[in-house]
Design a protein around this motif. Structure first.
Motif, PDB file in Angstrom:
ATOM      1  N   ALA A 800     -18.334  24.868  -9.397  1.00 42.36           N
ATOM      2  CA  ALA A 800     -18.065  24.523  -8.000  1.00 42.36           C
ATOM      3  C   ALA A 800     -18.574  23.105  -7.800  1.00 42.36           C
ATOM      4  CB  ALA A 800     -18.752  25.487  -7.047  1.00 42.36           C
ATOM      5  N   GLY A 801     -17.667  22.119  -7.882  1.00 41.00           N
ATOM      6  CA  GLY A 801     -18.095  20.729  -7.835  1.00 41.00           C
ATOM      7  C   GLY A 801     -18.961  20.419  -9.044  1.00 41.00           C
ATOM      8  N   PRO A 802     -20.106  19.773  -8.821  1.00 41.98           N
ATOM      9  CA  PRO A 802     -20.981  19.457  -9.958  1.00 41.98           C
ATOM     10  C   PRO A 802     -21.806  20.657 -10.441  1.00 41.98           C
ATOM     11  CG  PRO A 802     -21.964  18.668  -7.923  1.00 41.98           C
ATOM     12  CD  PRO A 802     -20.602  19.196  -7.558  1.00 41.98           C
ATOM     13  N   ASN A 803     -21.772  21.741  -9.676  1.00 37.87           N
ATOM     14  CA  ASN A 803     -22.568  22.926 -10.019  1.00 37.87           C
ATOM     15  C   ASN A 803     -21.849  23.736 -11.096  1.00 37.87           C
ATOM     16  OD1 ASN A 803     -24.625  24.748  -9.927  1.00 37.87           O
ATOM     17  ND2 ASN A 803     -24.298  25.363  -7.796  1.00 37.87           N
ATOM     18  N   GLN A 804     -22.526  24.012 -12.188  1.00 38.97           N
ATOM     19  CA  GLN A 804     -21.886  24.680 -13.312  1.00 38.97           C
ATOM     20  C   GLN A 804     -22.784  25.764 -13.898  1.00 38.97           C
ATOM     21  OE1 GLN A 804     -20.700  21.731 -16.200  1.00 38.97           O
ATOM     22  NE2 GLN A 804     -19.322  20.674 -14.770  1.00 38.97           N
ATOM     23  N   LEU A 805     -22.128  26.725 -14.549  1.00 36.09           N
ATOM     24  CA  LEU A 805     -22.823  27.817 -15.236  1.00 36.09           C
ATOM     25  C   LEU A 805     -21.983  28.205 -16.443  1.00 36.09           C
ATOM     26  CD1 LEU A 805     -25.063  30.183 -15.113  1.00 36.09           C
ATOM     27  CD2 LEU A 805     -23.218  31.520 -14.073  1.00 36.09           C
ATOM     28  N   ILE A 806     -22.622  28.384 -17.582  1.00 35.86           N
ATOM     29  CA  ILE A 806     -21.940  28.864 -18.776  1.00 35.86           C
ATOM     30  C   ILE A 806     -22.545  30.196 -19.173  1.00 35.86           C
ATOM     31  CG2 ILE A 806     -21.649  28.516 -21.268  1.00 35.86           C
ATOM     32  CD1 ILE A 806     -21.271  25.565 -20.746  1.00 35.86           C
ATOM     33  N   VAL A 807     -21.681  31.152 -19.426  1.00 31.21           N
ATOM     34  CA  VAL A 807     -22.096  32.464 -19.923  1.00 31.21           C
ATOM     35  C   VAL A 807     -21.441  32.661 -21.277  1.00 31.21           C
ATOM     36  CG1 VAL A 807     -22.070  34.957 -19.519  1.00 31.21           C
ATOM     37  CG2 VAL A 807     -22.301  33.374 -17.585  1.00 31.21           C
ATOM     38  N   ALA A 808     -22.243  33.054 -22.272  1.00 28.72           N
ATOM     39  CA  ALA A 808     -21.725  33.255 -23.619  1.00 28.72           C
ATOM     40  C   ALA A 808     -22.308  34.525 -24.204  1.00 28.72           C
ATOM     41  CB  ALA A 808     -22.055  32.056 -24.504  1.00 28.72           C
ATOM     42  N   ALA A 809     -21.505  35.226 -24.987  1.00 32.96           N
ATOM     43  CA  ALA A 809     -21.970  36.468 -25.606  1.00 32.96           C
ATOM     44  C   ALA A 809     -21.357  36.610 -26.989  1.00 32.96           C
ATOM     45  CB  ALA A 809     -21.598  37.665 -24.746  1.00 32.96           C
ATOM     46  N   ALA A 810     -22.142  37.184 -27.892  1.00 38.43           N
ATOM     47  CA  ALA A 810     -21.676  37.520 -29.232  1.00 38.43           C
ATOM     48  C   ALA A 810     -21.362  39.004 -29.251  1.00 38.43           C
ATOM     49  CB  ALA A 810     -22.743  37.175 -30.264  1.00 38.43           C
ATOM     50  N   LEU A 811     -20.086  39.336 -29.379  1.00 36.33           N
ATOM     51  CA  LEU A 811     -19.667  40.730 -29.312  1.00 36.33           C
ATOM     52  C   LEU A 811     -19.802  41.400 -30.680  1.00 36.33           C
ATOM     53  CD1 LEU A 811     -16.415  40.254 -27.179  1.00 36.33           C
ATOM     54  CD2 LEU A 811     -18.757  40.644 -26.375  1.00 36.33           C
ATOM     55  N   HIS A 812     -20.029  42.695 -30.662  1.00 32.35           N
ATOM     56  CA  HIS A 812     -20.051  43.533 -31.864  1.00 32.35           C
ATOM     57  C   HIS A 812     -20.955  42.948 -32.955  1.00 32.35           C
ATOM     58  CE1 HIS A 812     -16.589  44.593 -29.553  1.00 32.35           C
ATOM     59  NE2 HIS A 812     -15.833  43.630 -30.040  1.00 32.35           N
ATOM     60  N   PRO A 813     -22.228  42.699 -32.654  1.00 31.06           N
ATOM     61  CA  PRO A 813     -23.108  42.018 -33.621  1.00 31.06           C
ATOM     62  C   PRO A 813     -23.248  42.759 -34.941  1.00 31.06           C
ATOM     63  CG  PRO A 813     -24.356  42.958 -31.784  1.00 31.06           C
ATOM     64  CD  PRO A 813     -22.922  43.014 -31.400  1.00 31.06           C
ATOM     65  N   ALA A 814     -23.115  44.089 -34.942  1.00 33.32           N
ATOM     66  CA  ALA A 814     -23.249  44.833 -36.204  1.00 33.32           C
ATOM     67  C   ALA A 814     -22.070  44.600 -37.139  1.00 33.32           C
ATOM     68  CB  ALA A 814     -23.403  46.329 -35.918  1.00 33.32           C
ATOM     69  N   SER A 815     -20.972  44.091 -36.605  1.00 37.42           N
ATOM     70  CA  SER A 815     -19.771  43.882 -37.416  1.00 37.42           C
ATOM     71  C   SER A 815     -19.569  42.417 -37.793  1.00 37.42           C
ATOM     72  CB  SER A 815     -18.532  44.388 -36.661  1.00 37.42           C
ATOM     73  OG  SER A 815     -18.617  45.773 -36.417  1.00 37.42           O
TER      74      SER A 815
END
Length: 865
Positions: A800-815
């Motif tokens: 939103a304008g200069p306001n930012q957020l990054i979300v990251a996830a590693a799926l299925h870590p056992a595989s």
């Protein structure tokens, strides 16, 4: 009040009252909640544990507190910056017993009652002219009468009633009092006789009742069964054994529950009368939003929502409990703010199901259980079982309407009732949504398309039926027949709308309460709003769903647990972790079967397989009370077996088979070898399950929509199906932990995982409070990865304008091998800022390097420095 940022669902009971909720206000505010989200608070049946059996819409439930205590609760919430969203139940009221005075009045006066139009009663149903069925007797009427379990009594208000089993009050019509009082030798008999033709609202009735209460009456003569039977036969109700409802119910009810009667809120006067209190609470500013229970039960959901929106104004959010079918969107003309979020729960659990396990788990399920029916066939059979079983009375009432319309068209006049019945059932069974929405304005293109697809499927399913059946059904359900028979327009609309009010309950009972307990390949995927057969959801499809929500319903609720979910949100994550350990799971299932099976007490392998998964979800990691766990598991298993309807049932169940189920559970929990083996399996999957829970939580709090937290689920929620998911919550523990978990990184070495979940929620809710625009209006941009682990990466940026957020996830870590992340890079959009901090561990990080993103957890929440 401020914008709805995050809700916290509270289940009010006699043990959790208004003053208890008020005491939670400081904790909820500190957690970052914006609105308390209350279960129904209006007067309900005595002893109600959920509040959905409302008996008086215009009175608060005294079991929860007084009007003053309710207002005091709201003041405390306001003092802590919290709003209030109320769950309301316009579709039905609780009846039976002696609590609902409105229903009581209908039984007393029949169609002449001033409240008769409140309820959806067919007064002309065959065999019941002028009467309403009351299917609350434990045995056949004649047996109950002979046993003396029907008794005529005079109460303190001077009213006569038959009491059945000392529980159900069945009032005597005042026009029959003269007969009773003449037999009793009462001086009031002539005066009552003179009132035979008086209107129910005539004030003289009240005077006579008061005088009768003072004078009393000797009713001993009505212990004579013949005399009592003669009196009962003249009433506006017919008492029957409980199971006659399947064949003869003549009022609309909630699903197949006969003590919940449908309410005609489509009538403007009924809407006004049943919404007076809640609308006054909204007008006073005491209530900030509404959640509409079971919107699909209403005759015309669009008209109801529009009427409610007009009554409350544009600033009050309205959420509807609506289960969306595949690719179904909430109609925009309802003017609601969105659903209660079942669809999100299913998006995230299917996202986290490891596709690597699909084939192995499917083969294992088929081999172990012998179940080879396709999921769609299981759903079809479940719906047909409902139509041929507990809802056949509703089916037959619908048949009468369609048959009458067929008789008005020459080329359909020779269609027999049997063929029309089969056609109706097959179309209902083939619908992939709960209901279409034909109304007085017509039918939308989407609804028409769904109907035509269902007709095509039904026709393929039963090619032996006369093709004219499908033409007739199509013309009625799409309302096209109105062009051909304009004089029958009202009857055509009525038939179509009655069809819609039946297809929804049949889907609920046939899918949710049959198929989802029959198709047990992976029960984590069997939830309210799920689509059987869908094993996984691609990352791309997940992103598409979130972008669509931002575009169409940015204030839609996001739920992962509720009083309706079949398993707690973290129990589901444990079960879905099985998908990454299919080989080990197969070994364990074989081992457990060898340990526990008893040829002298056989259990259906399909339900045995269900039990193993259920135990994975609920098994405690500490030394919990095994006796308490046994009670909880047995209760959940018996409910699942009865809902499935394959080996036992709610009505006329198989007690012997149910005892086999109970014995199997007791053998499992009593076997040290089984407990050790199960604990070993959990030890291997719990790290992934807990990571899945944290990813699920982070997504709910960062994707477009309004996150809802079910009471207690800010820490581990390993609950089972209702009523297990309404057990008391240790709020003192949570409130005590919150200060030490706030303000720092989410992950700290040696911090218990459930504390990490609470810290994650507090951190993200605080972020939502500080930057509301980022979450309500911020863009949603999927992030792409390249390299060895790219397929297991999920990421997005909110801006939103200069306001930012990054979300990251590693799926299925056992595989995914850890080294694969070293050979993977994340691509950032050009507008991404530089210099990021991971809120999970407080470290500065390069968001392009996934190996640096996930040193402690397979989850990263990044904010610009």
């Amino acid at each position: 009040m401020s914008l709805v940022r995050a809700t916290y669902r509270l289940q009010f009971t006699a043990d959790f009252r208004f003053d208890d909720a008020a005491a939670l206000a400081p904790y909820l505010a500190d957690l970052g909640i914006s609105h308390a989200y209350a279960s129904p608070v209006f007067a309900a049946r005595q002893g109600s544990t959920h509040g959905y059996d409302i008996t008086d819409y215009n009175r608060l439930n005294p079991a929860l507190g007084s009007d003053a205590e309710f207002r005091a609760m709201v003041r405390v919430l306001r003092d802590h910056g919290l709003g209030l969203i109320l769950d309301i139940v316009p579709n039905h009221m609780g009846i039976g017993g002696a609590d609902n005075l409105f229903w009581d009045n209908v039984l007393e006066w029949g169609a002449d009652s001033p409240f008769a139009h409140w309820f959806d009663i067919d007064w002309q149903a065959p065999g019941f002219a002028g009467k309403v069925l009351v299917p609350f007797l434990g045995k056949a009427y004649a047996e109950v009468l002979a046993e003396g379990a029907l008794e005529l009594r005079l109460d303190q208000a001077g009213r006569l009633a038959i009491w059945a089993h000392d529980t159900h009050r069945l009032p005597i019509c005042p026009r029959d009092y003269a007969t009773v009082l003449t037999q009793a030798g009462s001086s009031l008999a002539p005066e009552f006789a003179a009132m035979t033709d008086a209107n129910p609202l005539d004030l003289r009735w009240s005077d006579l009742h008061a005088r009768l209460a003072t004078e009393g009456a000797e009713l001993a003569d009505y212990r004579d069964h013949a005399r009592l039977d003669a009196l009962i036969s003249r009433q506006h109700w017919r008492a029957s054994k409980f199971n006659l409802d399947a064949d003869a119910i003549n009022y609309r009810r909630f699903f197949t529950i006969s003590d919940l009667a449908g309410v005609r809120v489509d009538c403007p006067e009924v809407f006004k009368q049943t919404h007076a209190l809640v609308l006054s609470l909204v007008a006073e500013g005491l209530v900030d939003g509404l959640r509409i229970d079971h919107i699909d039960g209403l005759r015309d959901p669009k008209a109801y929502c529009q009427r409610l929106r007009e009554a409350v104004g544009q600033r009050v959010p309205i959420y509807v409990e609506k289960i969306l079918g595949p690719a179904e969107a909430l109609p925009a003309d309802w003017k609601s703010d969105g659903t209660t979020g079942y669809e999100f729960a299913n998006e995230v659990v299917t996202l986290l199901a490891d596709p690597a396990g699909t084939d192995a788990l499917t083969a294992l399920y088929h081999d172990f259980t012998g179940q080879h029916d396709a999921p769609q066939r299981v759903v079809h059979d479940g719906k047909m079982a409902v139509l041929c079983g507990p809802m056949r009375a509703e089916r037959e009432a619908l048949l009468v309407r369609f048959s009458a319309l067929a008789g008005k068209v020459p080329e359909w006049a020779d269609l027999g009732q049997g063929a029309i019945r089969e056609g109706l059932m097959q179309v209902i069974a083939a619908l992939d949504i709960y209901r279409p929405y034909a109304d007085a304005d017509g039918i939308a293109p989407e609804g028409r398309a769904r109907i035509m697809t269902a007709l095509k499927t039904a026709r393929r399913q039963t090619p032996e039926l006369d093709p004219a059946i499908w033409d007739m059904l199509a013309d009625v359900l799409t309302l096209d027949l109105r062009k051909r028979l304009p004089d029958a327009g009202a009857d055509i609309l009525e038939a179509a709308m009655r069809f819609q009010q039946l297809s929804g309950p049949v889907m609920a009972k046939g899918l949710e309460d049959r198929a989802l307990y029959r198709f047990n390949r992976l029960i984590a995927l069997n939830e309210v709003g799920s689509h059987p057969g869908q094993f996984g959801l691609s990352v791309a499809a997940f992103h598409e769903a979130q972008a669509a929500r931002l575009n169409k319903a940015p204030y839609n609720m996001l739920g992962t647990a509720s009083h309706d979910t079949k398993r707690g949100e973290d129990a589901r994550m444990r079960i879905v972790a099985i998908t990454s350990h299919s080989g080990l799971w197969q070994q364990k299932v074989a081992e457990w079967t060898a340990l526990l099976r008893d040829e002298n007490a056989p259990v259906d392998p399909n339900e045995e397989y269900f039990l193993y998964q259920l135990l994975i979800g609920v098994w405690p990691q500490n030394n919990a009370d095994v006796a308490e766990l046994e009670q909880r598991v047995i209760a959940a298993m018996l409910k699942s077996v009865r809902e499935a309807g394959m080996n036992s049932r709610w009505v006329f169940g198989d007690a012997g088979y149910e005892e086999n189920i109970c014995a199997f559970v007791r053998r499992a929990l009593g076997s040290s070898a089984f407990r050790a083996s199960l604990t070993d399996f959990l030890r291997r999957i719990v790290p992934q399950a807990e990571a899945g829970s944290l990813i699920q939580t982070a997504l709910k709090l960062t994707v477009p929509g309004v996150p809802d937290i079910y009471q207690g689920a800010e820490m581990w929620d390993h609950s089972l199906v209702d009523p297990d998911n309404r057990r008391p919550v240790d709020f003192a523990l949570r409130a005590g932990l919150l200060p030490e978990l706030s303000g720092g990184p989410v992950y700290v070495p040696d911090r218990p995982a459930d504390h990490i979940k609470l810290a994650l929620i507090a951190t993200l809710l605080r972020l939502r409070a500080d930057h509301p625009d980022l979450f309500t209006a911020g863009s949603y941009a999927p992030l792409q990865a390249q390299g060895a682990a790219a397929a297991a990466f999920l990421g997005f940026m909110r801006r939103a304008g200069p306001n930012q957020l990054i979300v990251a996830a590693a799926l299925h870590p056992a595989s995914v091998e850890a080294a694969a992340w070293n050979a993977t890079r994340i691509l950032l959009p050009e507008e991404a800022r530089t210099g990021w901090t991971n809120l999970i561990n407080g470290q500065e990080v390069d968001p392009r390097d996934p190996a640096a993103l996930f040193p402690d957890l397979p989850l990263a929440i990044l904010r610009p420095r």
